[in-house]
Design a protein around this motif. Structure first.
Motif, PDB file in Angstrom:
ATOM      1  N   VAL A 147     -53.079  94.348 -34.860  1.00 19.27           N
ATOM      2  CA  VAL A 147     -51.561  93.509 -34.930  1.00 19.27           C
ATOM      3  C   VAL A 147     -50.678  94.971 -35.019  1.00 19.27           C
ATOM      4  N   LEU A 148     -50.795  95.659 -36.235  1.00 17.43           N
ATOM      5  CA  LEU A 148     -49.942  96.612 -36.434  1.00 17.43           C
ATOM      6  C   LEU A 148     -49.623  97.577 -35.361  1.00 17.43           C
ATOM      7  N   ALA A 149     -50.784  97.860 -34.468  1.00 20.36           N
ATOM      8  CA  ALA A 149     -50.477  98.810 -33.198  1.00 20.36           C
ATOM      9  C   ALA A 149     -49.871  98.183 -32.103  1.00 20.36           C
ATOM     10  N   GLY A 150     -49.780  96.907 -32.320  1.00 13.82           N
ATOM     11  CA  GLY A 150     -49.124  96.259 -31.076  1.00 13.82           C
ATOM     12  C   GLY A 150     -49.981  95.193 -30.288  1.00 13.82           C
ATOM     13  N   GLY A 151     -51.210  95.042 -30.714  1.00 12.81           N
ATOM     14  CA  GLY A 151     -52.070  94.128 -30.226  1.00 12.81           C
ATOM     15  C   GLY A 151     -52.079  92.747 -30.533  1.00 12.81           C
ATOM     16  N   GLN A 152     -53.094  91.818 -29.836  1.00  7.50           N
ATOM     17  CA  GLN A 152     -52.964  90.453 -30.191  1.00  7.50           C
ATOM     18  C   GLN A 152     -53.646  90.069 -31.356  1.00  7.50           C
ATOM     19  N   GLY A 153     -54.631  91.082 -31.959  1.00  7.60           N
ATOM     20  CA  GLY A 153     -55.400  90.741 -33.008  1.00  7.60           C
ATOM     21  C   GLY A 153     -56.650  90.171 -32.683  1.00  7.60           C
ATOM     22  N   ALA A 154     -56.767  89.546 -31.329  1.00  9.65           N
ATOM     23  CA  ALA A 154     -58.004  88.948 -31.019  1.00  9.65           C
ATOM     24  C   ALA A 154     -57.952  88.945 -29.156  1.00  9.65           C
ATOM     25  N   PRO A 155     -59.018  88.712 -28.773  1.00 11.35           N
ATOM     26  CA  PRO A 155     -60.551  88.669 -29.345  1.00 11.35           C
ATOM     27  C   PRO A 155     -60.981  89.931 -29.516  1.00 11.35           C
ATOM     28  N   LEU A 156     -61.801  90.089 -30.559  1.00 13.48           N
ATOM     29  CA  LEU A 156     -62.389  91.371 -30.965  1.00 13.48           C
ATOM     30  C   LEU A 156     -64.077  91.328 -30.500  1.00 13.48           C
ATOM     31  N   ALA A 157     -64.386  90.182 -30.087  1.00 11.25           N
ATOM     32  CA  ALA A 157     -65.679  90.199 -29.698  1.00 11.25           C
ATOM     33  C   ALA A 157     -66.096  90.830 -28.282  1.00 11.25           C
ATOM     34  N   PRO A 158     -65.286  91.194 -27.374  1.00  9.91           N
ATOM     35  CA  PRO A 158     -65.576  91.649 -26.102  1.00  9.91           C
ATOM     36  C   PRO A 158     -66.534  92.918 -26.271  1.00  9.91           C
ATOM     37  N   ILE A 159     -66.297  93.734 -27.155  1.00 11.98           N
ATOM     38  CA  ILE A 159     -67.377  94.922 -27.097  1.00 11.98           C
ATOM     39  C   ILE A 159     -68.551  94.592 -27.448  1.00 11.98           C
ATOM     40  N   TYR A 160     -68.705  93.358 -28.234  1.00  7.93           N
ATOM     41  CA  TYR A 160     -70.287  93.301 -28.267  1.00  7.93           C
ATOM     42  C   TYR A 160     -70.653  92.152 -27.160  1.00  7.93           C
ATOM     43  N   HIS A 161     -69.914  91.590 -26.518  1.00  9.02           N
ATOM     44  CA  HIS A 161     -70.295  90.777 -25.434  1.00  9.02           C
ATOM     45  C   HIS A 161     -70.744  91.949 -24.284  1.00  9.02           C
ATOM     46  N   ARG A 162     -70.181  93.032 -24.245  1.00 19.47           N
ATOM     47  CA  ARG A 162     -70.545  93.970 -23.145  1.00 19.47           C
ATOM     48  C   ARG A 162     -71.726  94.449 -23.503  1.00 19.47           C
ATOM     49  N   ALA A 163     -72.077  94.519 -24.675  1.00 14.90           N
ATOM     50  CA  ALA A 163     -73.528  94.994 -25.108  1.00 14.90           C
ATOM     51  C   ALA A 163     -74.522  93.971 -24.872  1.00 14.90           C
ATOM     52  N   LEU A 164     -74.178  92.706 -24.910  1.00 11.65           N
ATOM     53  CA  LEU A 164     -75.027  91.515 -24.449  1.00 11.65           C
ATOM     54  C   LEU A 164     -75.446  91.488 -22.961  1.00 11.65           C
ATOM     55  N   LEU A 165     -74.273  91.658 -22.114  1.00 15.59           N
ATOM     56  CA  LEU A 165     -74.357  91.703 -20.799  1.00 15.59           C
ATOM     57  C   LEU A 165     -75.271  92.568 -20.227  1.00 15.59           C
ATOM     58  N   LYS A 166     -75.218  93.896 -20.884  1.00 14.19           N
ATOM     59  CA  LYS A 166     -75.972  95.073 -20.742  1.00 14.19           C
ATOM     60  C   LYS A 166     -77.343  94.835 -20.909  1.00 14.19           C
ATOM     61  N   ARG A 167     -77.616  93.953 -22.129  1.00 12.75           N
ATOM     62  CA  ARG A 167     -79.142  93.742 -22.475  1.00 12.75           C
ATOM     63  C   ARG A 167     -79.623  92.789 -21.538  1.00 12.75           C
ATOM     64  N   ILE A 168     -78.954  91.728 -20.893  1.00 15.96           N
ATOM     65  CA  ILE A 168     -79.707  90.792 -20.137  1.00 15.96           C
ATOM     66  C   ILE A 168     -79.481  91.481 -18.519  1.00 15.96           C
ATOM     67  N   GLY A 169     -78.857  92.504 -18.356  1.00 20.18           N
ATOM     68  CA  GLY A 169     -78.900  93.223 -16.991  1.00 20.18           C
ATOM     69  C   GLY A 169     -77.832  92.563 -16.004  1.00 20.18           C
TER      70      GLY A 169
END
Length: 371
Positions: A147-169
């Protein structure tokens, strides 16, 4: 190097539980799923958090913080720390085997950045107190730096979602949809870029509606909505809300869409309308993604509502799949996410990105409390 980490999450839906999940990760790849659990808060904590949320809505980031924040923060930190200790003991895991605990804390208020005002976010959770309690390093306060850097502060899950999508191919034909208090979606394009934002409400308005009419905590199995009929004329007006067609990055507070959307309807028709609105908002979200996915992998508590899942399939025109059917853990995804984010925070790796929170450049985040 992959390490074991524990993630903790308690959402704005206030279901009275803390989600605990353990994963072995290097911050990029999920090497192994460890145990997970749903741990109920002691009886006095949930009413305290509900009172803190009400005080936060009145406060609105203006003036002194409500005094109840300090009391609620101490209680939830102690309760979540005790839950971790019990979790470790029940699974025969020594604290020294855990590199870090990702402690999200309780969001009490979130205000998205707009052209006219700065964003602001407040999570309750004392990482230093938890690190002393556990004897394990704790990563916490994940949103403030963004938020201090000018972001929304959310969502933070996408980097983990990317790992999940890779896991299931899965590729760009598949998006992940999380249905918590608020709904958020993540699509990863062919260049590995992430597109993510809050689509609209998920469980919070429906739960509040059912609770206010019946005292029940939720529309269990979607039975109330299934007995009703959505007010399609009202729904069409609600779906004209400017947030839904606004470009991302964008994020929501739990109070941005409330149960008042169903005011004047019967219990059943109100539940049906709120359920349909959640699905309709997701359909609008699919339209503003760079490419419309053909499949939604759904995680979070809302996937347990068959009426909502059916509405998603009908109103979005896509295949809707429970994350559990693909070997993932739909109830644990948010907690797992904060385990991975904690490892990234330890390694000073970015946790937010231009296509997710709107931060100008990939940004690190999270504070580290040493044991």
């Amino acid at each position: 190097m992959a390490v074991w980490a524990i993630g903790l999450m308690t959402g704005t839906v206030l279901d009275g539980n803390v989600d605990i999940a353990m994963v072995r990760t290097d911050g990029e790849t999920i090497h192994e799923f460890g145990p997970s659990a749903l741990s109920p808060y002691p009886g006095e904590v949930r009413p305290l958090l509900a009172e803190a949320l009400e005080a936060a809505a009145r406060w609105g980031f203006s003036g002194e913080e409500p005094a109840i924040f300090a009391e609620a923060e101490q209680a939830l930190t102690r309760a979540q720390g005790e839950a971790v200790l019990a979790f470790l003991e029940s699974h025969g895991i020594a604290p020294r085997e855990v590199a870090v605990v990702g402690f999200h804390g309780q969001t009490v208020l979130h205000r998205a950045r707009t052209a006219e005002r700065k964003g602001a976010t407040r999570q309750l959770g004392d990482g230093h107190a938890m690190a002393r309690q556990l004897g394990i390093d704790v990563a916490f306060d994940f949103r403030s730096a963004d938020v201090l850097a000018g972001g929304q502060g959310a969502p933070l899950a996408p980097i983990y979602h990317r790992a999940l999508l890779k896991r299931i191919g899965a590729g760009p034909e598949t998006a992940i949809l999380n249905l918590g208090g608020v709904a958020n979606i993540t699509l990863v394009d062919a260049q590995d870029g992430m597109h993510a934002f809050d689509t609209g409400p998920a469980n919070a308005p429906l739960n509040d509606w059912v609770r206010s009419h019946t005292g029940e905590e939720m529309d269990r199995d979607g039975r109330t909505a299934a007995r009703g009929r959505a007010d399609e004329a009202r729904l069409a007006r609600l779906l004209e809300h400017p947030y839904l067609s606004a470009p991302y990055p964008k994020s929501l507070d739990r109070n941005d869409f409330t149960a008042a959307m169903a005011q004047g309807l019967s219990l059943e028709d109100g539940a049906a309308t709120l359920t349909a609105f959640t699905a309709g908002a997701v359909a609008r979200a699919l339209d503003i993604l760079p490419a419309r996915p053909e499949r939604l992998v759904v995680c979070g508590g809302g996937r347990r509502n068959p009426t909502l899942m059916a509405e998603l399939a009908r109103r979005c025109g896509v295949e809707v799949v429970d994350a559990d059917a693909l070997g993932l853990r739909g109830d644990a995804v948010e907690a797992e996410c904060f385990a991975l984010l904690a490892v990234r925070a330890l390694a000073a790796m970015p946790i937010s990105f231009p296509g997710t929170t709107g931060v100008p450049a990939p940004a690190t985040g999270g504070r580290i409390a040493r044991a």
